[in-house]
Motif scaffolding. Sequence first.
Motif, PDB file in Angstrom:
ATOM      1  N   PRO A  99       0.777  -1.168   0.031  1.00  0.00           N
ATOM      2  CA  PRO A  99       0.006   0.153   0.162  1.00  0.00           C
ATOM      3  C   PRO A  99       0.963   1.365  -0.048  1.00  0.00           C
ATOM      4  O   PRO A  99       0.506   2.472   0.151  1.00  0.00           O
ATOM      5  CB  PRO A  99      -0.855  -0.060   1.298  1.00  0.00           C
ATOM      6  CG  PRO A  99       0.214  -0.901   2.365  1.00  0.00           C
ATOM      7  CD  PRO A  99       0.910  -1.770   1.336  1.00  0.00           C
ATOM      8  N   PHE A 100       2.044   1.101  -0.144  1.00  0.00           N
ATOM      9  CA  PHE A 100       2.747   2.506  -0.124  1.00  0.00           C
ATOM     10  C   PHE A 100       3.182   2.977  -1.678  1.00  0.00           C
ATOM     11  O   PHE A 100       3.058   2.366  -2.511  1.00  0.00           O
ATOM     12  CB  PHE A 100       4.426   2.052   0.376  1.00  0.00           C
ATOM     13  CG  PHE A 100       4.343   1.613   1.853  1.00  0.00           C
ATOM     14  CD1 PHE A 100       4.100   2.337   2.748  1.00  0.00           C
ATOM     15  CD2 PHE A 100       4.406   0.195   1.677  1.00  0.00           C
ATOM     16  CE1 PHE A 100       4.118   1.986   4.059  1.00  0.00           C
ATOM     17  CE2 PHE A 100       4.292  -0.172   3.387  1.00  0.00           C
ATOM     18  CZ  PHE A 100       4.353   0.632   4.163  1.00  0.00           C
ATOM     19  N   VAL A 101       3.346   4.098  -1.775  1.00  0.00           N
ATOM     20  CA  VAL A 101       3.724   4.889  -3.086  1.00  0.00           C
ATOM     21  C   VAL A 101       4.372   6.282  -2.717  1.00  0.00           C
ATOM     22  O   VAL A 101       4.158   6.767  -1.700  1.00  0.00           O
ATOM     23  CB  VAL A 101       2.365   4.989  -3.926  1.00  0.00           C
ATOM     24  CG1 VAL A 101       1.361   5.979  -2.979  1.00  0.00           C
ATOM     25  CG2 VAL A 101       2.631   5.558  -5.218  1.00  0.00           C
ATOM     26  N   PHE A 102       5.235   6.790  -3.763  1.00  0.00           N
ATOM     27  CA  PHE A 102       5.723   8.107  -3.662  1.00  0.00           C
ATOM     28  C   PHE A 102       4.920   8.827  -4.150  1.00  0.00           C
ATOM     29  O   PHE A 102       4.213   8.690  -5.372  1.00  0.00           O
ATOM     30  CB  PHE A 102       7.083   8.205  -4.452  1.00  0.00           C
ATOM     31  CG  PHE A 102       8.346   7.768  -3.401  1.00  0.00           C
ATOM     32  CD1 PHE A 102       8.336   8.089  -2.093  1.00  0.00           C
ATOM     33  CD2 PHE A 102       9.424   6.802  -3.986  1.00  0.00           C
ATOM     34  CE1 PHE A 102       9.441   7.626  -1.497  1.00  0.00           C
ATOM     35  CE2 PHE A 102      10.410   6.500  -3.412  1.00  0.00           C
ATOM     36  CZ  PHE A 102      10.577   6.996  -1.976  1.00  0.00           C
ATOM     37  N   SER A 103       4.681  10.160  -3.574  1.00  0.00           N
ATOM     38  CA  SER A 103       4.119  11.283  -4.298  1.00  0.00           C
ATOM     39  C   SER A 103       4.954  12.284  -4.499  1.00  0.00           C
ATOM     40  O   SER A 103       5.978  12.496  -3.768  1.00  0.00           O
ATOM     41  CB  SER A 103       2.865  11.650  -3.554  1.00  0.00           C
ATOM     42  OG  SER A 103       3.214  12.328  -2.379  1.00  0.00           O
ATOM     43  N   SER A 104       4.751  13.112  -5.501  1.00  0.00           N
ATOM     44  CA  SER A 104       5.635  14.523  -5.620  1.00  0.00           C
ATOM     45  C   SER A 104       4.902  15.484  -6.167  1.00  0.00           C
ATOM     46  O   SER A 104       4.016  15.401  -6.781  1.00  0.00           O
ATOM     47  CB  SER A 104       6.789  13.982  -6.836  1.00  0.00           C
ATOM     48  OG  SER A 104       6.092  13.873  -7.949  1.00  0.00           O
ATOM     49  N   PRO A 105       5.626  16.930  -5.910  1.00  0.00           N
ATOM     50  CA  PRO A 105       4.927  18.011  -6.592  1.00  0.00           C
ATOM     51  C   PRO A 105       5.006  17.935  -7.959  1.00  0.00           C
ATOM     52  O   PRO A 105       5.800  17.470  -8.529  1.00  0.00           O
ATOM     53  CB  PRO A 105       5.395  19.021  -5.758  1.00  0.00           C
ATOM     54  CG  PRO A 105       7.026  18.623  -5.184  1.00  0.00           C
ATOM     55  CD  PRO A 105       6.555  17.195  -5.207  1.00  0.00           C
ATOM     56  N   GLU A 106       4.385  19.103  -8.804  1.00  0.00           N
ATOM     57  CA  GLU A 106       4.511  19.021 -10.073  1.00  0.00           C
ATOM     58  C   GLU A 106       5.964  19.022 -10.752  1.00  0.00           C
ATOM     59  O   GLU A 106       6.341  18.646 -11.758  1.00  0.00           O
ATOM     60  CB  GLU A 106       3.742  20.146 -10.744  1.00  0.00           C
ATOM     61  CG  GLU A 106       2.363  19.914 -10.508  1.00  0.00           C
ATOM     62  CD  GLU A 106       1.385  20.918 -11.150  1.00  0.00           C
ATOM     63  OE1 GLU A 106       1.972  22.062 -11.729  1.00  0.00           O
ATOM     64  OE2 GLU A 106       0.103  20.815 -11.104  1.00  0.00           O
ATOM     65  N   ASN A 107       6.766  19.787  -9.851  1.00  0.00           N
ATOM     66  CA  ASN A 107       8.129  20.011 -10.414  1.00  0.00           C
ATOM     67  C   ASN A 107       8.922  18.792 -10.077  1.00  0.00           C
ATOM     68  O   ASN A 107      10.138  18.628 -10.367  1.00  0.00           O
ATOM     69  CB  ASN A 107       8.842  21.387  -9.467  1.00  0.00           C
ATOM     70  CG  ASN A 107       8.758  21.129  -8.150  1.00  0.00           C
ATOM     71  OD1 ASN A 107       8.714  20.040  -7.640  1.00  0.00           O
ATOM     72  ND2 ASN A 107       8.820  22.398  -7.487  1.00  0.00           N
ATOM     73  N   GLY A 108       8.450  17.933  -9.075  1.00  0.00           N
ATOM     74  CA  GLY A 108       9.221  16.789  -9.099  1.00  0.00           C
ATOM     75  C   GLY A 108      10.341  16.662  -8.100  1.00  0.00           C
ATOM     76  O   GLY A 108      11.318  15.887  -8.119  1.00  0.00           O
TER      77      GLY A 108
END
Length: 259
Positions: A99-108
């Motif tokens: 159930p884990f995942v990375f998220s990032s802002p638009e600029n990454g």
Amino acid sequence: MSKQLLMYENVAPLNKTKHRELYVKPLDNFNFAKDVNSAPLTLVEFPAAAAEYTIVFIGTDEQVMPAVILGFKENENRYFSTEQGWHARYIPAFIRRYPFVFSSPENGDKLTLCLDENYAGCNQEGRGERLFDADGEQTQYLKNVLGFLEEYQAHYHRTQAFCKRLVELELLQPMSARFGTQAQGVETISGFRGIDRAKLKQLPSEVLAEFVRNDWLELIYLHLHSIRSFGEIMAKVTQADNAAPLTKTESESTTAETV
């Protein structure tokens, strides 16, 4: 193809205060993926995946990714059943990271580790693996999770570079597949792309040399072989509902078989 993030229902950034008492118990089933009809794939997974799945390319020119086909229809995963579990030895890393995942802002610029708080294995009763210790520090389990996702992210970026090159060289063409069932007759699935063999053969020698150096040529042929084996592969996972093998895979721009 369908939305793979259907698996994630309530994604939240991991927080050592909010999640200090949280445990995660790995489950023996893959119920969370029962409605996922495709799963993204990274290049390093091609050799293991090609033997049991059909590898295609999905997305737009701005963001193309390899993926394995899991079902013929939206919200359908033929590789999973409640009675038998997952119908293949190899399970894509995209599925295994849940159930884990990375998220990032638009600029990454910054990646944030997140968790699906609706995951059935999440609990505060001490079942499974704790994420943070009593001092709020990461446990070894959480460090291992981070290591796995960081490795996945690195492979993801290498895969993006490969796909960008395919788009630049216009090697991808829209494809569809027709299959038959005893109950419903012939149906068609589309929305994916494959390597154009004719254009591949026309590549300049310097580009082919580039593909060989990067091991991309081998991966391309694994993809092409998996499409050639489309019917055979899917027949193995459709026996439960009496589905016939896929009868034909073809370019959408022509009616000729491409593999």
